[in-house]
Write a protein that holds these residues in place. Structure first.
Motif, PDB file in Angstrom:
ATOM      1  N   ALA B 255     -17.176 -18.530  10.816  1.00  0.00           N
ATOM      2  CA  ALA B 255     -17.624 -18.666   9.196  1.00  0.00           C
ATOM      3  C   ALA B 255     -18.293 -17.191   8.608  1.00  0.00           C
ATOM      4  O   ALA B 255     -17.928 -16.691   7.752  1.00  0.00           O
ATOM      5  N   ASN B 258     -15.388 -14.715   8.404  1.00  0.00           N
ATOM      6  CA  ASN B 258     -15.130 -15.136   6.928  1.00  0.00           C
ATOM      7  C   ASN B 258     -15.796 -14.648   6.284  1.00  0.00           C
ATOM      8  O   ASN B 258     -15.368 -13.695   5.361  1.00  0.00           O
ATOM      9  N   THR B 262     -13.779 -11.574   4.196  1.00  0.00           N
ATOM     10  CA  THR B 262     -13.264 -12.193   2.662  1.00  0.00           C
ATOM     11  C   THR B 262     -14.043 -11.333   1.639  1.00  0.00           C
ATOM     12  O   THR B 262     -13.510 -11.334   0.724  1.00  0.00           O
ATOM     13  N   THR B 286      -9.456 -16.683   6.975  1.00  0.00           N
ATOM     14  CA  THR B 286      -9.564 -17.877   5.902  1.00  0.00           C
ATOM     15  C   THR B 286      -9.561 -19.232   6.187  1.00  0.00           C
ATOM     16  O   THR B 286     -10.963 -19.749   5.052  1.00  0.00           O
ATOM     17  N   THR B 289     -14.433 -21.715   6.025  1.00  0.00           N
ATOM     18  CA  THR B 289     -15.261 -21.365   5.125  1.00  0.00           C
ATOM     19  C   THR B 289     -16.305 -21.383   5.552  1.00  0.00           C
ATOM     20  O   THR B 289     -16.737 -22.956   6.370  1.00  0.00           O
ATOM     21  N   GLU B 291     -18.467 -24.116   4.166  1.00  0.00           N
ATOM     22  CA  GLU B 291     -18.711 -24.978   3.277  1.00  0.00           C
ATOM     23  C   GLU B 291     -17.818 -25.814   4.724  1.00  0.00           C
ATOM     24  O   GLU B 291     -19.354 -26.608   5.414  1.00  0.00           O
ATOM     25  N   GLU B 301     -25.110 -23.888   4.104  1.00  0.00           N
ATOM     26  CA  GLU B 301     -24.462 -22.755   3.657  1.00  0.00           C
ATOM     27  C   GLU B 301     -24.511 -21.604   3.517  1.00  0.00           C
ATOM     28  O   GLU B 301     -24.012 -20.522   4.113  1.00  0.00           O
ATOM     29  N   ARG B 305     -24.927 -17.958   5.316  1.00  0.00           N
ATOM     30  CA  ARG B 305     -23.984 -16.351   3.976  1.00  0.00           C
ATOM     31  C   ARG B 305     -25.336 -15.839   4.658  1.00  0.00           C
ATOM     32  O   ARG B 305     -25.206 -14.622   4.292  1.00  0.00           O
TER      33      ARG B 305
END
Lengths: 241, 750
Positions: B255, B258, B262, B286, B289, B291, B301, B305
């Protein structure tokens, strides 16, 4: 220290110190009189700094101390207190070294009936282990509950055990074993002023994330020879006041 | 006279270890140390883990008294961890093996002469090789320079292809994953990093002294450091702890990739010029994620991040540490891909060779000794490496070899300074494999779980009584020197034993050199002599121009001291400016998001999410069992050392950790004894420590306890649990490792 009388001990350490110098690469037979080096050294107040915010509880200090001071396996001068705060997943874990704080004003020295406890020129509270009669008065007055009453397995006599700040090393300009070995440099040794400055600067840095971080020992008992960096208030720890 | 446990100790120097267990004072020895006397300081290397820190042994009255760190050793840096101090016990331990021993019954032995031992071993080995061929024999060791040279050379001289180490219970998946992405297992430049993410690695308790020193320096410098771990370990305690569901680190890492991909937060220049397979990788990533990962890992989440953005903000002076065992090692079915996922993020950050990123130090120049060498055998190995496990590292799969031994396909084994019976799951499997051999020879100082299954135990002097082959670590050149006289005169060092065996086997021509000959040859291009090195113990040597990446165990560290003028200039870590990217050791010379080699072998070319083999769902009374280190114990060999056992006893640290809320739901209180029942029906009774420091899904078993050898009496008295008693024999499909944390147990009251 522990099992040797003080004179013998200095004799041992003189040779040790000289041999160490030799091993560090200085040519010369290991018969350099370490005492003469010591006499030339200006004496100032020294301190151990225990930065608990860097301690990973590896226990190397305890073991280095045990070997240095030739303690039997069950005896140790360095112990730790541990506290957890918060519930999962917001838990934090804190350690604090619990050993002689080397009070500037040391009540143990005042009460010792046989002068087995005394101040060295570096400001640490040393022990004449042979002289100790095991009366336990020092234990009763210690503000930090440090001296431990235990049997000396060699003589069978019961004595008080506590950190002597590696008198045989510091009196020769050396570093206590706990500070020498510490891989995270949580334990440091230097002049009292230097150590206090380091502790204060570390605490200033820590306060971003740990607003209650504090230096412990700058004022207690007229200043402690073992200064502590704490991330949480001293009151959290069972042996601090 | 037969030696069983009782007589073994009676025959030792008058010390009844049984009575002394956990009341450890050996008065006579202690008095001898305490006695006044001159002190000599002699260089050595610690023997307690693979790091082998340079140290000085202080010898008083001819007896090793204490140790201090060697300031010129790149790993020790003048510091020592607890195990080094306690390791002196191994010299004087009454439980040492003192003479060659021959098995006469279950865990019973008789003392025999070297002549008899080596004659009988040679006769049996010749017969096995004649009848069953080279594939029926293996050599295994915990890697040491002397063991690698002599054991592997001996095996090779007999045409035996199977030489192994412990890596399949350690970091073989990391080694494999990193090798098939970056071309090598780089470490992070912890000291200079602005931001570090540790994935299960616990620098403060899985100790390499110098690495811990760098880690702590980063903490003290105010670097932001995040420890992803299901347990609040001691490293997480001084940094930031992000708890994660055990076995799901791969989902988290995918993730993070990702987000970096992205949101275009990657190093376009590095990706364009130094990688292959990125386009496919970008398409695959992709699906992972934040999530999705939050649902699997239990990490919010937003936190995923935040970590991805912090990494991007600090690039390239930051790293996802490449780990050791834990998530990227031999614990789960997804270990190899977790290691590759760690590599992906570092590639996206473009941190290779950058200050605070991944790096390799310059390595000391080692010359090639020119003595007749046997050809490296090309025959089939008996551990499945190259066949059933086509890409598994050559460090081998001892647990697979034991399966083949049980099937009657492997007949003889030579094991040095290595205890696979206790260090691999499962104990009964490993033990049965060793017992199935017609000939097991163990070279040991102690009666380990592997030694007591041997047909012959050949005793070595302890690490302080012998010299060994020179070792290099980065620029450090170091060696173990003879510090004290032999405590047990009948012991022989490994080079002596192997030379003797080789002569009896008719391959003596490959051993017509002394330890000194070989060491002198290694130093041919260094400006100091062997005599100099024996006096110094550790020093900084002349280095190659190119960085040398460590192969397996053996960590290399950046030097902080300015390089002496005789050294070549450093190509790495030169400044805050961008450094040139070094050539990579992959087949393509590029970072490989897609591994052709993996694809050809039938594995996924790009790392992909897979669950632990035992799944992620748990019943109401079920837990996953994870083991990990405490700083004061090493592997499975230190619980028998009184000074270390005493720490465990003082703080009651060999209990099994259980999350407080789960404990409350199950009616388990602190210090309760419970029964763990594995799905294979095996059970163990353990004492519980209830704590808020652990993820609800898991029990934590501190590693290194639960010795089974009755000769290890201190450890027996201390007690404790080793999860390998319950865990099944398994193999991870790609690297073949032992999947040591694929163990789910139900907790029952007793």
């Amino acid at each position: 220290m522990t099992e040797l009388n003080r004179r013998d001990f200095l004799k041992v350490s003189a040779v040790t110190g000289a041999a160490t110098v030799f091993a560090a690469g200085c040519a010369g037979a290991p018969d350099v009189a370490a005492e003469s080096i010591a006499e030339e050294r200006p004496r100032e107040r020294m301190a151990l700094l225990m930065d608990n915010s860097l301690c990973v509880n590896c226990q190397a200090c305890r073991l280095a101390c045990q070997n240095e001071n030739m303690l039997p396996v069950e005896r140790k001068y360095i112990r730790f207190d541990y506290i957890d705060k918060g519930r999962f997943p917001n838990t934090t874990h804190h350690v604090n070294r619990h050993s002689c704080q080397h009070c500037g004003n040391a009540p143990c020295i005042d009460v010792c009936p046989v002068d087995a406890l005394y101040k060295g020129q570096e400001g640490f509270t040393h022990v004449d282990f042979e002289a100790c009669i095991g009366c336990q008065l020092c234990g009763t007055v210690c503000p930090f509950d440090v001296p431990v009453y235990n049997e000396d397995p060699r003589s069978g006599a019961w004595k008080m055990y506590k950190c002597s700040a590696c008198e045989h090393l510091v009196s020769q300009g050396g570093t206590p074993a706990c500070a020498s070995t510490c891989m995270t440099e949580a334990v440091q040794y230097g002049t009292w002023e230097e150590m206090l400055a380091k502790a204060e600067s570390r605490v200033a840095q820590l306060r971003d994330k740990h607003p209650q971080a504090e230096v412990y020992g700058s004022t207690q008992q007229d200043g402690l020879g073992l200064l502590l960096v704490l991330r949480t208030p001293a009151a959290d720890y069972p042996h601090l006041v | 006279m037969a030696i069983d446990r009782r007589t073994f100790f009676k025959r030792t120097a008058g010390i009844t270890a049984a009575a002394a267990a956990l009341n450890f004072i050996d008065m006579k020895a202690w008095a001898q140390t305490v006695e006044d006397g001159p002190v000599e300081v002699k260089p050595s290397m610690c023997n307690m883990c693979t790091s082998e820190c340079g140290m000085q042994i202080h010898v008083k009255n001819g007896r090793a008294w204490k140790v201090t760190g060697h300031p010129d050793h790149g790993i020790s840096r003048g510091k020592l961890c607890p195990r080094a101090h306690a390791g002196l016990h191994w010299i004087y331990d009454p439980g040492r093996v003192k003479t060659p021993l021959k098995r006469v019954g279950e865990w019973e032995f008789e003392a025999i002469s070297w002549e008899q031992a080596t004659d009988e071993i040679a006769d049996k080995l010749k017969a096995i090789l004649d009848e069953h061929g080279q594939e029926a024999v293996f050599g295994a060791q915990y890697p040491r320079t002397t063991g690698t040279l002599y054991l592997n050379r001996f095996m090779h001289s007999l045409g035996v292809a199977t030489t192994m180490t412990h890596e399949a219970s350690c970091q073989s998946a990391r080694q494999l994953g990193m090798t098939h992405t970056f071309g090598a297992a780089y470490d992070a430049d912890w000291r200079h990093a602005k931001y570090l993410l540790f994935v299960g690695r616990n620098m403060g308790e899985g100790i390499k002294t110098g690495s811990a020193n760098c880690f702590a320096a980063a903490v003290a410098n105010g670097a932001k450091i995040v420890c992803l771990d299901p347990r609040l370990n001691q490293s997480a305690a001084i940094t930031e702890w992000v708890p994660i569901r055990p076995g799901t680190d791969l989902a988290f890492l995918l993730a993070v990739s990702n987000i970096l991909v992205t949101e275009n937060l990657f190093d376009r220049d590095f990706i364009r010029n130094h990688t292959n397979g990125f386009v496919n990788f970008r398409r695959e990533i992709t699906q992972y994620t934040p999530e999705w990962a939050a649902g699997i890992t239990g990490i919010p989440e937003d936190k995923i991040r935040e970590i991805a953005y912090d990494l991007a903000d600090n690039a390239p002076h930051c790293a996802v540490d490449t780990g050791w065992k834990a998530a990227v090692g031999s614990n789960f079915a997804n270990g190899t891909d977790t290691a590759r996922a760690v590599a992906y993020i570092n590639a996206l950050l473009g941190n290779l060779g950058q200050l605070g990123g991944l790096y390799a130090p310059l390595g000391a120049i080692v010359a090639e000794p020119n003595f007749p060498s046997p050809a490296v055998p090309t025959g089939v190995r008996n551990d499945g490496v190259g066949t059933e496990f086509p890409v598994a590292p050559p460090t081998g799969l001892p647990h697979v070899t034991m399966q083949r031994a049980k099937e009657g396909k492997v007949k003889a084994g030579f094991v040095r300074h290595f205890n696979p019976v206790r260090s691999f799951p499962d104990y009964e499997h490993m033990r049965a494999g060793m017992r199935a051999l017609d000939l097991l020879v163990v070279f040991e100082t102690h009666m380990s779980e592997t030694a007591i299954e041997a047909d012959y135990i050949l005793p070595e002097p302890s690490f302080a009584e012998r010299e060994e082959i020179i070792k290099t670590d980065g620029a450090t050149v170091c060696m173990r020197t003879k510090v004290v006289d032999k405590v047990h005169p009948e012991t022989k060092s490994f080079d002596e034993i192997i030379t003797l065996l080789a002569q009896k086997m008719g391959v003596g021509q490959y051993f017509e050199f002394s330890l000194d000959d070989w060491n002198e040859a290694l130093l041919a291009e260094q400006p100091f002599s062997l005599a100099d090195l024996k006096r110094m113990g550790s020093t900084q040597g002349l280095t190659y121009d190119e960085p040398v990446v460590p192969g397996g165990c053996g960590n290399l560290l950046p030097g902080d001291k300015p390089a002496p003028p005789t050294m070549h200039p450093r190509v790495f870590l030169a400044s805050n400016d961008r450094n040139p990217v070094p050539p990579l050791g992959t087949p393509s010379g590029l970072f490989e998001f897609f591994s052709q080699r993996f694809a050809q072998a039938g594995f996924n070319g790009i790392a992909e999410w897979r669950e632990p083999e035992t799944g992620l769902s748990l019943g109401a009374n079920e837990f996953r069992v994870i083991h990990g280190k405490q700083g004061y114990h090493s592997h499975v060999c230190t619980a028998n050392i009184p000074m270390l056992a005493q720490i465990t006893k003082d703080y009651d640290t060999n209990r099994i950790w259980m999350n407080a809320e789960r404990a409350s739901a199950l009616g388990v209180s602190d210090n309760d004894t419970v029964r763990l029942r594995a799905k294979n029906g095996r059970t163990a009774e353990v004492r519980i420590m209830v704590t808020e420091r652990i993820h609800p899904d898991m029990l934590f078993a501190p590693a290194g306890y639960g010795n089974r050898s009755p000769y290890l009496e201190v450890s027996q008295a201390l007690g404790g649990f080793n999860p390998h008693d319950l865990c099944d024999f398994r193999t991870e499909p790609i690297s073949g490792h032992a999947m040591m944390s694929e163990l789910i147990v139900a907790v029952e009251s007793v």
